[in-house]
Design a protein around this motif. Structure first.
Motif, PDB file in Angstrom:
ATOM      1  N   TRP A 203      33.461  57.771  38.465  1.00 19.91           N
ATOM      2  CA  TRP A 203      33.436  57.834  39.933  1.00 19.91           C
ATOM      3  C   TRP A 203      32.860  56.544  40.510  1.00 19.91           C
ATOM      4  N   GLN A 206      35.332  53.642  40.186  1.00 19.63           N
ATOM      5  CA  GLN A 206      36.433  53.736  41.146  1.00 19.63           C
ATOM      6  C   GLN A 206      35.974  53.400  42.561  1.00 19.63           C
ATOM      7  N   GLU A 210      37.367  50.445  44.883  1.00 26.34           N
ATOM      8  CA  GLU A 210      37.848  50.783  46.212  1.00 26.34           C
ATOM      9  C   GLU A 210      37.162  49.930  47.282  1.00 26.34           C
ATOM     10  N   ASP A 229      41.703  50.507  35.514  1.00 29.82           N
ATOM     11  CA  ASP A 229      41.293  49.927  36.800  1.00 29.82           C
ATOM     12  C   ASP A 229      42.515  49.556  37.631  1.00 29.82           C
ATOM     13  N   PHE A 232      44.392  52.487  39.033  1.00 30.31           N
ATOM     14  CA  PHE A 232      43.687  53.114  40.147  1.00 30.31           C
ATOM     15  C   PHE A 232      43.851  52.294  41.426  1.00 30.31           C
TER      16      PHE A 232
END
Length: 425
Positions: A203, A206, A210, A229, A232
């Motif tokens: 989490w 990510q 982000e 990576d 995502f």
């Protein structure tokens, strides 16, 4: 770590050095800071450190006599740095490099700057903490001292804290939460409450990816991403921002070899390769413009062969790229199609290998992020003046300082697209 700071305002650092981790590090001897005032080396009764600039102009310039004497008085100057907006950017990597030094000397300029002969007398590295102007180098020096000191062993209460912070991995840090578990209806993300260490680590990774994509996508240039990576990031909305941009290839009106304005023939390779660029960068479409109907019919047959005919079975990847191709008799029709796609009036951005430019690449990136944009390239010897005149902006040449600007339009399309969208992945 020994810091020697040359400043005409030594009291500026009183608060900075007397609180928080910096004060604790000073007390523990992890770092030491000596402040040297160049005024103490002045020989006149006014303790003058500045004078009028040669050549005229506003403001004053810090002179050499007092600064040179101050520097030469230091028993252990170490690496010398001058805080300047024209210097090497201060990054986490550069801070780590500086943290490996035993001593650093920081020159804090004031007024209009320092007599440039200082760089002939000493090996001084200019350092910038950002693209902005300050009244002096003191606040920048404090910023540098803290960034470097945090990486000196013993400065942080827990060394792992420094390792997990923003930029330590090349990415921005993930968000943090603490008690209460719910505050004014806002809960802590459930992943952080699971107690599952692998899930929490995933989490956090990510969220770091982000946040970096949303705020500093340029950082990805220096980060090696795993396949997980990359997968995502590809799924994030910002990674699809390129859809606002459409490439246009104009075959007429363009400048011909003899300098006249006319139309050139469509090239099979141009259509294929620019379509592949468009698909690779996730563009909204590739608009091919030619006023010659027989040329458009030829292009239609080429595209149909790969999208619907035998080429589809032989090379579905090529079919996927060519699915972005649309054919138009004029630039107005191409602009109308892009506008209809997005439900908003499209901007027109032109390119030229000759200039003059009216729109920087940075401004073009902002434009593309804000509204649909058709970026057009010209075949032949470039877009005709009538196309350039109606554009919302003209981009600079890809190689503005080169004496040879004759890239193929296919190469130019790839370089241009990467320059505009490369940091959006």
């Amino acid at each position: 770590m020994q810091f020697s700071v040359l400043t005409i305002f030594p009291e500026f650092f009183d608060s900075f050095l007397s609180c928080g981790l910096m004060a604790k590090a000073l007390e523990a001897g992890v770092v030491s800071v000596t402040r040297i005032n160049p005024r103490d080396f002045a020989t006149d009764r006014h303790h003058t450190v500045d004078d009028r600039p040669y050549g005229g102009g506003p403001g004053m310039v810090m002179g050499l006599p007092t600064l040179v004497s101050a520097l030469r008085s230091l028993p252990r100057p170490g690496r010398m740095l001058m805080l300047s907006p024209a210097g090497r950017p201060l990054s986490q990597r550069f801070a780590a490099e500086l943290a490996g030094e035993e001593a650093l000397t920081l020159l804090c300029g004031r007024y209009e700057g320092i007599d440039d002969r200082m760089f002939d007398l000493f090996d001084i590295t200019p350092v910038s903490v950002g693209d902005f102007v300050l009244s002096g180098g003191e606040s920048a020096a404090a910023c540098l001292m803290e960034a470097v000191s945090r990486l000196v062993p013993g400065f942080m209460g827990k060394d792992a804290s420094a390792e997990e912070e923003s930029f330590a991995s090349g990415l921005l840090e993930y968000p943090h939460y603490t008690r209460p578990e719910v505050f004014e209806g806002l809960p802590v993300p459930p992943e952080l409450l699971s107690g599952h260490h692998a899930a929490i680590a995933a989490w956090r990774r990510q969220r770091s990816l982000e946040t970096t994509l949303a705020r500093r996508p340029d950082l990805f240039d220096a980060v090696a991403l795993s396949r997980e990576d990359a997968a995502f990031v590809r799924g994030l909305p910002r990674a699809r921002a390129g859809r606002n941009m459409h490439l246009g290839l104009v075959h007429g009106p363009v400048v011909l070899k003899d300098g006249k304005v006319g139309t050139v023939s469509l090239t099979n390779l141009d259509v294929h390769d620019i379509a592949r660029v468009s698909r690779t960068y996730g563009l909204g479409g590739f608009e091919v413009v030619s006023p010659l109907r027989d040329q458009l019919a030829l292009a239609a047959r080429i595209v149909a062969h790969w999208r619907e005919g035998p080429g589809l079975a032989a090379n579905p990847d090529r079919a996927e790229a060519l699915s972005l191709v649309r054919l138009h008799e004029g630039l107005d029709a191409a602009l109308a199609a892009v506008t209809a796609d997005h439900g908003r009036e499209a901007a027109l951005v032109a390119t030229s290998a000759k200039g003059p430019a009216t729109l920087s690449f940075a401004a073009a990136r902002e434009l593309i992020a804000a509204r649909p944009t058709l970026v057009v390239l010209g075949t032949g010897h470039g877009l005709a003046d009538e196309v350039l005149a109606r554009a919302d902006g003209i981009l600079p040449p890809l190689r503005p300082f080169s004496d040879y600007n004759h890239l193929s339009v296919r190469a130019a399309a790839g370089i241009l697209t990467d320059r505009l969208l490369g940091d959006v992945l």
